[in-house]
Motif scaffolding. Structure first.
Motif, mmCIF file in Angstrom:
data_model
loop_
_atom_site.group_PDB
_atom_site.id
_atom_site.type_symbol
_atom_site.label_atom_id
_atom_site.label_comp_id
_atom_site.label_asym_id
_atom_site.label_seq_id
_atom_site.Cartn_x
_atom_site.Cartn_y
_atom_site.Cartn_z
ATOM 1 N N GLU A 1 0.832 -1.205 0.000
ATOM 2 C CA GLU A 1 0.000 0.000 0.000
ATOM 3 C C GLU A 1 0.865 1.252 0.000
ATOM 4 O O GLU A 1 0.568 2.224 -0.705
ATOM 5 C CB GLU A 1 -0.935 -0.005 1.200
ATOM 6 C CG GLU A 1 -2.059 -1.023 1.091
ATOM 7 C CD GLU A 1 -2.857 -1.167 2.374
ATOM 8 O OE1 GLU A 1 -2.609 -0.407 3.347
ATOM 9 O OE2 GLU A 1 -3.730 -2.051 2.405
ATOM 10 N N ASP A 2 1.941 1.227 0.778
ATOM 11 C CA ASP A 2 2.855 2.360 0.824
ATOM 12 C C ASP A 2 3.515 2.568 -0.541
ATOM 13 O O ASP A 2 3.614 3.694 -1.038
ATOM 14 C CB ASP A 2 3.913 2.137 1.904
ATOM 15 C CG ASP A 2 4.846 3.320 2.051
ATOM 16 O OD1 ASP A 2 4.342 4.453 2.226
ATOM 17 O OD2 ASP A 2 6.078 3.109 1.980
ATOM 18 N N PHE A 3 3.956 1.470 -1.156
ATOM 19 C CA PHE A 3 4.574 1.563 -2.475
ATOM 20 C C PHE A 3 3.582 2.133 -3.499
ATOM 21 O O PHE A 3 3.926 3.019 -4.282
ATOM 22 C CB PHE A 3 5.069 0.189 -2.937
ATOM 23 C CG PHE A 3 5.599 0.180 -4.336
ATOM 24 C CD1 PHE A 3 6.847 0.696 -4.629
ATOM 25 C CD2 PHE A 3 4.822 -0.319 -5.380
ATOM 26 C CE1 PHE A 3 7.336 0.711 -5.933
ATOM 27 C CE2 PHE A 3 5.294 -0.315 -6.682
ATOM 28 C CZ PHE A 3 6.555 0.200 -6.957
ATOM 29 N N LEU A 4 2.344 1.642 -3.477
ATOM 30 C CA LEU A 4 1.336 2.124 -4.426
ATOM 31 C C LEU A 4 1.020 3.601 -4.195
ATOM 32 O O LEU A 4 0.829 4.347 -5.161
ATOM 33 C CB LEU A 4 0.063 1.288 -4.322
ATOM 34 C CG LEU A 4 0.170 -0.128 -4.880
ATOM 35 C CD1 LEU A 4 -1.031 -0.955 -4.481
ATOM 36 C CD2 LEU A 4 0.337 -0.097 -6.400
ATOM 37 N N ARG A 5 0.982 4.016 -2.946
ATOM 38 C CA ARG A 5 0.737 5.428 -2.658
ATOM 39 C C ARG A 5 1.857 6.299 -3.229
ATOM 40 O O ARG A 5 1.606 7.318 -3.872
ATOM 41 C CB ARG A 5 0.619 5.623 -1.141
ATOM 42 C CG ARG A 5 0.203 7.022 -0.737
ATOM 43 C CD ARG A 5 -0.033 7.209 0.748
ATOM 44 N NE ARG A 5 0.753 6.442 1.688
ATOM 45 C CZ ARG A 5 2.051 6.634 1.957
ATOM 46 N NH1 ARG A 5 2.724 7.556 1.320
ATOM 47 N NH2 ARG A 5 2.670 5.898 2.856
ATOM 48 N N ARG B 1 4.311 8.461 -17.482
ATOM 49 C CA ARG B 1 2.981 8.196 -16.916
ATOM 50 C C ARG B 1 2.467 6.838 -17.360
ATOM 51 O O ARG B 1 1.952 6.061 -16.569
ATOM 52 C CB ARG B 1 1.989 9.282 -17.338
ATOM 53 C CG ARG B 1 1.943 10.474 -16.448
ATOM 54 C CD ARG B 1 0.724 11.349 -16.708
ATOM 55 N NE ARG B 1 0.343 11.501 -18.103
ATOM 56 C CZ ARG B 1 0.765 12.460 -18.928
ATOM 57 N NH1 ARG B 1 1.599 13.370 -18.499
ATOM 58 N NH2 ARG B 1 0.342 12.510 -20.163
ATOM 59 N N SER B 2 2.616 6.577 -18.643
ATOM 60 C CA SER B 2 2.139 5.309 -19.188
ATOM 61 C C SER B 2 2.862 4.120 -18.548
ATOM 62 O O SER B 2 2.237 3.136 -18.141
ATOM 63 C CB SER B 2 2.332 5.296 -20.706
ATOM 64 O OG SER B 2 1.997 4.045 -21.237
ATOM 65 N N LEU B 3 4.171 4.214 -18.457
ATOM 66 C CA LEU B 3 4.956 3.126 -17.867
ATOM 67 C C LEU B 3 4.646 2.944 -16.380
ATOM 68 O O LEU B 3 4.545 1.810 -15.892
ATOM 69 C CB LEU B 3 6.450 3.369 -18.081
ATOM 70 C CG LEU B 3 6.927 3.274 -19.532
ATOM 71 C CD1 LEU B 3 8.375 3.734 -19.650
ATOM 72 C CD2 LEU B 3 6.756 1.868 -20.065
ATOM 73 N N LEU B 4 4.484 4.043 -15.674
ATOM 74 C CA LEU B 4 4.149 3.944 -14.258
ATOM 75 C C LEU B 4 2.765 3.327 -14.064
ATOM 76 O O LEU B 4 2.565 2.502 -13.162
ATOM 77 C CB LEU B 4 4.222 5.315 -13.584
ATOM 78 C CG LEU B 4 5.629 5.907 -13.407
ATOM 79 C CD1 LEU B 4 5.543 7.329 -12.874
ATOM 80 C CD2 LEU B 4 6.475 5.034 -12.508
ATOM 81 N N ASN B 5 1.821 3.704 -14.904
ATOM 82 C CA ASN B 5 0.478 3.104 -14.832
ATOM 83 C C ASN B 5 0.527 1.610 -15.136
ATOM 84 O O ASN B 5 -0.135 0.809 -14.472
ATOM 85 C CB ASN B 5 -0.492 3.819 -15.767
ATOM 86 C CG ASN B 5 -1.034 5.101 -15.175
ATOM 87 O OD1 ASN B 5 -1.382 5.142 -14.008
ATOM 88 N ND2 ASN B 5 -1.089 6.148 -15.978
ATOM 89 N N GLN B 6 1.312 1.235 -16.143
ATOM 90 C CA GLN B 6 1.463 -0.184 -16.467
ATOM 91 C C GLN B 6 2.114 -0.930 -15.303
ATOM 92 O O GLN B 6 1.707 -2.053 -14.968
ATOM 93 C CB GLN B 6 2.308 -0.357 -17.729
ATOM 94 C CG GLN B 6 1.624 0.057 -19.005
ATOM 95 C CD GLN B 6 2.571 -0.020 -20.189
ATOM 96 O OE1 GLN B 6 3.443 -0.877 -20.245
ATOM 97 N NE2 GLN B 6 2.400 0.888 -21.142
ATOM 98 N N LEU C 1 -0.206 -4.814 -9.001
ATOM 99 C CA LEU C 1 -1.468 -5.295 -8.429
ATOM 100 C C LEU C 1 -1.762 -6.731 -8.865
ATOM 101 O O LEU C 1 -2.256 -7.542 -8.071
ATOM 102 C CB LEU C 1 -2.621 -4.366 -8.806
ATOM 103 C CG LEU C 1 -2.601 -2.995 -8.120
ATOM 104 C CD1 LEU C 1 -3.632 -2.064 -8.761
ATOM 105 C CD2 LEU C 1 -2.847 -3.133 -6.624
ATOM 106 N N ASP C 2 -1.454 -7.045 -10.114
ATOM 107 C CA ASP C 2 -1.626 -8.425 -10.602
ATOM 108 C C ASP C 2 -0.768 -9.388 -9.782
ATOM 109 O O ASP C 2 -1.215 -10.476 -9.412
ATOM 110 C CB ASP C 2 -1.237 -8.545 -12.081
ATOM 111 C CG ASP C 2 -2.245 -7.910 -13.016
ATOM 112 O OD1 ASP C 2 -3.371 -7.591 -12.578
ATOM 113 O OD2 ASP C 2 -1.897 -7.723 -14.207
#
Length: 115
Positions: A56-60, A82-87, A93-94
């Motif tokens: 959770e900390d990493f995702l935040r 942005r695209s790479l970070l979103n991917q 999460l997967d």
């Protein structure tokens, strides 16, 4: 014969680090009963909960970086970032879901013979 396993056996399966352990669990010879002491199961659950907090900390922090790149509409590098970070967020999460699924599967397999 009873084979007692510990926390690392279960966590190795959950994290995908020990395919041989998973194979043993799924293909246990009938002459062997695999048992995990309750304390080891509790320890594994505690480890998963702690890992969840780190995740959770990493995702935040990842979301902060994604948002930082958002305002720069003129930079191709910013759009790519942005695209790479979103991917990366999606794949992360997967992976978390895979770990939880393998943990649940392994635990259910361990409890299958107790019913």
């Amino acid at each position: 014969m009873i084979l007692y396993i510990e926390t690392n056996f279960l966590m190795g399966i959950a994290k995908g680090q020990d395919p041989q352990a998973q194979n043993l669990l799924l293909n246990t010879p009938t002459s062997i009963a695999i048992v995990i002491p309750s304390i080891c199961y509790v320890e594994a659950l505690t480890t998963l909960e702690q890992k969840e907090k780190y995740n959770e900390d990493f995702l935040r922090r990842l979301d902060i970086q994604i948002n930082e790149a958002e305002p720069d509409k003129t930079s191709e590098k910013s759009r790519l970032l942005r695209s790479l970070l979103n991917q990366s967020r999606v794949k992360f999460l997967d992976r978390i879901n895979d770990i939880k699924e393998r943990f649940d599967t392994a635990f259910n397999q361990l409890n299958k013979d107790k019913k």
